[in-house]
Design an enzyme around this catalytic site. Structure first.
Site, PDB file in Angstrom:
ATOM      1  N   SER A   1      34.998   5.023  36.819  1.00 50.53           N
ATOM      2  CA  SER A   1      35.025   4.894  38.276  1.00 50.53           C
ATOM      3  C   SER A   1      36.094   5.775  38.890  1.00 50.53           C
ATOM      4  CB  SER A   1      35.319   3.467  38.729  1.00 50.53           C
ATOM      5  OG  SER A   1      35.158   2.539  37.744  1.00 50.53           O
TER       6      SER A   1
ATOM      7  N   HIS B   1      28.082   7.336  37.648  1.00 57.06           N
ATOM      8  CA  HIS B   1      28.848   6.179  38.139  1.00 57.06           C
ATOM      9  C   HIS B   1      27.900   5.129  38.721  1.00 57.06           C
ATOM     10  CE1 HIS B   1      32.086   4.464  41.040  1.00 57.06           C
ATOM     11  NE2 HIS B   1      32.019   3.774  39.920  1.00 57.06           N
TER      12      HIS B   1
ATOM     13  N   GLU C   1      26.297   7.363  41.695  1.00 60.12           N
ATOM     14  CA  GLU C   1      27.013   8.603  41.996  1.00 60.12           C
ATOM     15  C   GLU C   1      26.881   9.499  40.766  1.00 60.12           C
ATOM     16  OE1 GLU C   1      30.561   7.664  45.225  1.00 60.12           O
ATOM     17  OE2 GLU C   1      31.051   7.422  43.114  1.00 60.12           O
TER      18      GLU C   1
ATOM     19  N   ASN D   1      34.532   4.904  46.149  1.00 66.11           N
ATOM     20  CA  ASN D   1      35.768   4.159  45.891  1.00 66.11           C
ATOM     21  C   ASN D   1      36.994   4.828  46.510  1.00 66.11           C
ATOM     22  OD1 ASN D   1      34.410   2.182  44.562  1.00 66.11           O
ATOM     23  ND2 ASN D   1      34.930   2.866  42.497  1.00 66.11           N
TER      24      ASN D   1
HETATM   25  P1  NAD Z   1      34.265  -4.318  30.323  1.00 66.13           P
HETATM   26  O1  NAD Z   1      35.646  -4.610  29.883  1.00 66.13           O
HETATM   27  O2  NAD Z   1      33.419  -5.410  30.833  1.00 66.13           O
HETATM   28  O3  NAD Z   1      33.463  -3.649  29.124  1.00 66.13           O
HETATM   29  C1  NAD Z   1      33.968  -2.642  28.319  1.00 66.13           C
HETATM   30  C2  NAD Z   1      33.362  -2.815  26.941  1.00 66.13           C
HETATM   31  O4  NAD Z   1      33.605  -1.666  26.172  1.00 66.13           O
HETATM   32  C3  NAD Z   1      33.927  -4.005  26.161  1.00 66.13           C
HETATM   33  O5  NAD Z   1      32.877  -4.838  25.751  1.00 66.13           O
HETATM   34  C4  NAD Z   1      34.610  -3.364  24.966  1.00 66.13           C
HETATM   35  O6  NAD Z   1      34.516  -4.148  23.800  1.00 66.13           O
HETATM   36  C5  NAD Z   1      33.842  -2.070  24.838  1.00 66.13           C
HETATM   37  N1  NAD Z   1      34.567  -1.001  24.150  1.00 66.13           N
HETATM   38  C6  NAD Z   1      35.855  -0.650  24.273  1.00 66.13           C
HETATM   39  N2  NAD Z   1      36.126   0.406  23.479  1.00 66.13           N
HETATM   40  C7  NAD Z   1      34.975   0.717  22.859  1.00 66.13           C
HETATM   41  C8  NAD Z   1      34.615   1.710  21.913  1.00 66.13           C
HETATM   42  N3  NAD Z   1      35.510   2.580  21.451  1.00 66.13           N
HETATM   43  N4  NAD Z   1      33.345   1.742  21.482  1.00 66.13           N
HETATM   44  C9  NAD Z   1      32.440   0.859  21.927  1.00 66.13           C
HETATM   45  N5  NAD Z   1      32.735  -0.099  22.819  1.00 66.13           N
HETATM   46  C10 NAD Z   1      33.984  -0.163  23.279  1.00 66.13           C
HETATM   47  O7  NAD Z   1      34.385  -3.140  31.374  1.00 66.13           O
HETATM   48  P2  NAD Z   1      33.360  -2.732  32.506  1.00 66.13           P
HETATM   49  O8  NAD Z   1      33.687  -3.456  33.743  1.00 66.13           O
HETATM   50  O9  NAD Z   1      32.009  -2.804  31.949  1.00 66.13           O
HETATM   51  O10 NAD Z   1      33.766  -1.223  32.745  1.00 66.13           O
HETATM   52  C11 NAD Z   1      33.364  -0.189  31.898  1.00 66.13           C
HETATM   53  C12 NAD Z   1      33.513   1.146  32.579  1.00 66.13           C
HETATM   54  O11 NAD Z   1      32.718   1.141  33.758  1.00 66.13           O
HETATM   55  C13 NAD Z   1      34.910   1.491  33.043  1.00 66.13           C
HETATM   56  O12 NAD Z   1      35.089   2.876  32.912  1.00 66.13           O
HETATM   57  C14 NAD Z   1      34.900   1.101  34.503  1.00 66.13           C
HETATM   58  O13 NAD Z   1      35.829   1.824  35.278  1.00 66.13           O
HETATM   59  C15 NAD Z   1      33.502   1.494  34.875  1.00 66.13           C
HETATM   60  N6  NAD Z   1      32.965   0.812  36.043  1.00 66.13           N
HETATM   61  C16 NAD Z   1      33.180  -0.529  36.229  1.00 66.13           C
HETATM   62  C17 NAD Z   1      32.639  -1.148  37.337  1.00 66.13           C
HETATM   63  C18 NAD Z   1      32.811  -2.627  37.556  1.00 66.13           C
HETATM   64  O14 NAD Z   1      32.581  -3.086  38.688  1.00 66.13           O
HETATM   65  N7  NAD Z   1      33.150  -3.394  36.556  1.00 66.13           N
HETATM   66  C19 NAD Z   1      31.877  -0.407  38.244  1.00 66.13           C
HETATM   67  C20 NAD Z   1      31.656   0.941  38.009  1.00 66.13           C
HETATM   68  C21 NAD Z   1      32.204   1.542  36.908  1.00 66.13           C
END
Ligand code: NAD
Length: 705
Positions: free
Chosen positions: A416, A437, A449, A487
């Site tokens: 993000s 995104h 995005e 964002n």
């Molecule tokens: P999350 O913590 O829910 O999930 C992340 C997952 O990745 C976890 O299950 C973790 O075990 C796994 N993980 C970590 N390292 C890993 C690896 N090396 N190999 C495989 N799996 C691995 O996080 P999220 O909210 O899903 O966010 C993930 C990404 O999406 C981030 O970059 C975040 O900025 C982006 N994002 C989040 C949102 C939101 O609203 N949550 C929105 C848009 C983008």
């Protein structure tokens, strides 16, 4: 369908004789819109039919793949004398002395459907659709539709069609009595036969002469009351109900006149201008410098997702939904199991609501391959990383992916905020790296995005846009910067929200200021939902990067107290029943202590000021983004805010909203709030222009991102 036998090449409407029937075929590809030239062609045809005593009936049909799919929206802004006169043509049809049959295939929408309604009869091919989608553009059927449809099918059913704006298929139209006959096989031949059979029908059936029966005043009142839920804040739906009521109580002539008046009021409203702006914005967003029809588009046949957390699971579902196999990777078995269980639970819930079958659930889950091995991604055409928002973790993953992924695979990050160029640089194939995104919940939110990094290839970009369309997302291409478009604009928005609370407003009043604009959530409700700790951590991260001390504010204290938002049942608000925010005495006390500590004398912020501070806060950053070329056009920013952040479509998005207020006024307001207007905003204000004009000028000059 058989082709007409003769034609007049100069006209958009060709004439042909089939026995005693004159066939008028409109040829105005792609959708036979009622644009300049079409009415002239129709009138010429009707002149012939009227004068030639050997013509006993007329058939109106569309050439190519559709009937008349609507008025040409571009003609909405034409001076009245230049705009094609749909009402004039429809009036003539209504008084025409010989039977006219509309033969519908493809779609008869808006003005096209109103033409069909003014004909004496309607026949249709089984695949045809009819509808009045005007409400979606903030207007109403303005060429008799509001008066004829209730006369034809009753007020209640007509209102469902006019307020929903969704088309119905031919079988339903026949059932409702809109279509007189469904014609299997050759539509034109069937229509000509139908017309010949009805050539002597007198008096001619005219929808305008029918009476509306059985209108229950309570039903109308209920519909009107319900507009608050279905069409909150919008003008046109109210007008539509008024006109349906008029259809049931007054003469057709009175209704016809009232419709013209209310149509003009709706059309000239900022709401309709804004909805039309979004209609065109949606088409514009696909125009990307460097991408042409010739740009090769890759085929995505299988997908890899890394991370089965909140985002990874939702992202995977998008592809499973369209039948694409997904391999999903985690580092730990329990995280993987949890992720898969969540996906299954989501599908089970959808099945419980009856939107998919249990069989669909199993089919989709069967397409999912859970794994702990990155090597299992070797055959994927597209791999999307959705792990923790941490540059080192992402770099490590992309380094590994570079070794595992097949040549030509698209390597995408769902980051993000992080720099996609920096991520791409750890691979030997930065041209294959892109940001995708998604927004949370990723299986629901329409916005995507598409982050074009410095070296992203045109094919990767074109394939990503194509993929977005296939999974039903609204893909908008943006450039690399912290927070990209959506964002990043939240930063000054949030600052304004914080500022107002520090200086005397309640969080609930600030949120209410955005509800007044039509947003489902205000800034504080949104922060509580996302989790206050996210912003807290990213502000600290940004300060660390910049080598400065993190700016603290009153809401940081809440995080330090363990109040992180909805997930801890308390943040800025309390959540006694889990989801509904209730003002919190803890937060109130903390805010008043904080004000005292900072020596602030609280003052009042009126709702108008609060709305402007917030909305203009978004827009001012949008103007910077536009000038930097991070967004290609202001309309892209509007599409992002409407599809990803709940900005009401009838306000057009933050850039269009500001333009509607007059950019000069906006600059004056911002300066009075102590906010420096973005240079581009100032320039446009001085030139008396709008953001849409800026877009149009740039499109002409063909500037690229
Ligand atoms: P999350 O913590 O829910 O999930 C992340 C997952 O990745 C976890 O299950 C973790 O075990 C796994 N993980 C970590 N390292 C890993 C690896 N090396 N190999 C495989 N799996 C691995 O996080 P999220 O909210 O899903 O966010 C993930 C990404 O999406 C981030 O970059 C975040 O900025 C982006 N994002 C989040 C949102 C939101 O609203 N949550 C929105 C848009 C983008």
């Amino acid at each position: 369908m058989s082709e007409p036998t003769t034609s007049q090449p100069a006209s958009l409407v060709s004439q042909s004789r089939q026995g005693n029937v004159l066939v008028l075929t409109v040829n105005n590809p792609p959708v036979n819109a009622f644009s300049p030239g079409v009415p002239e062609g129709f009138h010429a045809g009707l002149d012939v039919a009227e004068k030639d005593s050997s013509v006993a009936a007329v058939v109106i049909i569309g050439g190519g793949r559709t009937f008349i799919a609507g008025a040409d929206i571009k003609t909405f802004d034409m001076p009245r004398e230049q705009a094609p006169d749909l009402r004039g043509f429809i009036s003539r049809l209504d008084h025409f002395p010989k039977p006219v049959v509309a033969a519908i295939h493809g779609a008869a929408l808006g003005g096209g459907f109103e033409i069909a309604l003014a004909c004496n009869y309607r026949v249709a091919a089984p695949g045809a659709k009819v509808g009045l989608p005007e409400v979606k553009l903030g207007v109403l059927p303005g060429a008799g539709g509001t008066q004829r449809l209730p006369r034809l099918i009753g007020v209640d059913k007509a209102l469902v069609m006019m307020l929903g704006g969704n088309p119905i298929d031919a079988a339903e139209a026949a059932r409702l009595g809109i279509v007189d006959e469904l014609i299997e096989g050759d539509l034109l031949a069937g229509a000509v036969k139908f017309a010949a059979n009805h050539a002597d029908a007198r008096p001619l059936p005219r929808v305008s002469e029918r009476k509306v029966e059985n209108v229950d005043p309570k039903m109308l009142m209920d519909i009107r009351n319900n507009l608050k839920n279905t069409h909150k804040g919008q003008l046109a739906p109210g007008y539509i109900v008024d006109l349906a009521e008029i259809a049931s109580t007054k003469s057709f002539t009175d209704g016809w006149a009232a419709e013209a008046r209310l149509f003009m009021m709706a059309k000239d409203s900022p709401q309709s201008r804004s909805l039309r702006h979004l209609f065109f914005a949606d088409r514009e967003r696909a125009k990307i410098p460097g991408i042409t029809r010739e740009t090769p588009v890759g085929q995505i046949k299988s997908v890899g997702v890394i991370g089965a957390g909140t985002m990874g699971g939702g992202i995977a579902m998008n592809f499973l939904n369209v039948g694409l196999p997904v391999t999903i990777v985690e580092t730990q078995q329990d995280a993987l199991d949890r992720g898969i269980a969540t996906i299954r639970k989501n599908y089970e819930n959808t099945a419980k609501k009856g939107r998919i079958t249990q069989d669909d659930v199993e089919k989709r889950i069967a397409l999912l391959t859970p794994t702990l091995r990155m090597e299992d991604l070797k055959d994927a055409d597209l791999i999307i990383e959705a792990v923790f928002e941490n540059m080192d973790v992402k770099k490590d993953i992309f380094g590994k992916l570079d070794k595992v992924a097949k040549p030509g695979a698209i390597l995408a990050s769902n980051t993000s905020t992080l720099d996609v160029n920096e991520i791409a640089a750890v691979t030997k194939r930065p041209e294959s790296v892109i940001g995708l995104h998604f927004f949370s919940p990723a299986n629901v939110m329409k916005l995507l995005e598409i982050v074009r990094a410095d070296k992203t290839s045109e094919t990767v970009l074109a394939t990503s846009l194509d993929m977005a369309k296939k999974i039903g997302k609204v893909g908008v291409v943006v450039g690399v910067c912290n927070g990209f478009v959506g964002n990043r604009m939240l930063v000054p928005y949030r600052e304004q929200a914080q500022y107002m609370v520090l200086h005397g407003a309640n969080p609930q009043d600030v949120d209410a200021a955005m509800h007044a604009l039509g947003m489902p959530m205000g800034p504080f409700e949104m922060s509580d939902m996302a989790g206050l700790d996210i912003g807290y951590a990213s502000r600290r991260e940004a300060a660390k990067k910049a080598g400065t001390a993190p700016e603290s504010d009153w809401s940081d204290k809440l995080v330090e107290m363990g109040r992180k938002g909805q997930k801890t049942q308390g943040g800025i608000y309390d959540y006694p029943d889990g989801r509904k925010p209730v003002p919190s005495p803890v937060t109130e006390k903390m805010i008043s202590d904080y004000r005292a500590e900072k020596g602030v004398t609280p003052r009042k912020f009126g709702q108008e000021e609060a709305t402007k501070r917030l909305a203009y806060g978004l827009m001012n950053e949008g103007a910077k983004i536009l000038e930097e070329g991070i967004a290609l056009r202001s309309s892209d920013i509007d599409v992002i805010y409407v599809n990803g952040y709940g900005f009401p479509a009838y306000r057009g998005g933050p850039m269009q909203y500001a333009s509607e207020q007059g950019l000069k006024n906006v600059v004056k307001d911002l300066e009075s709030y102590g906010v420096t207007p973005a240079p581009l905003l100032k320039k446009l204000a001085e030139e008396g222009k709008t953001f849409a004009q800026y877009d149009a000028e740039r499109a002409k000059a063909n500037k690229s991102i």
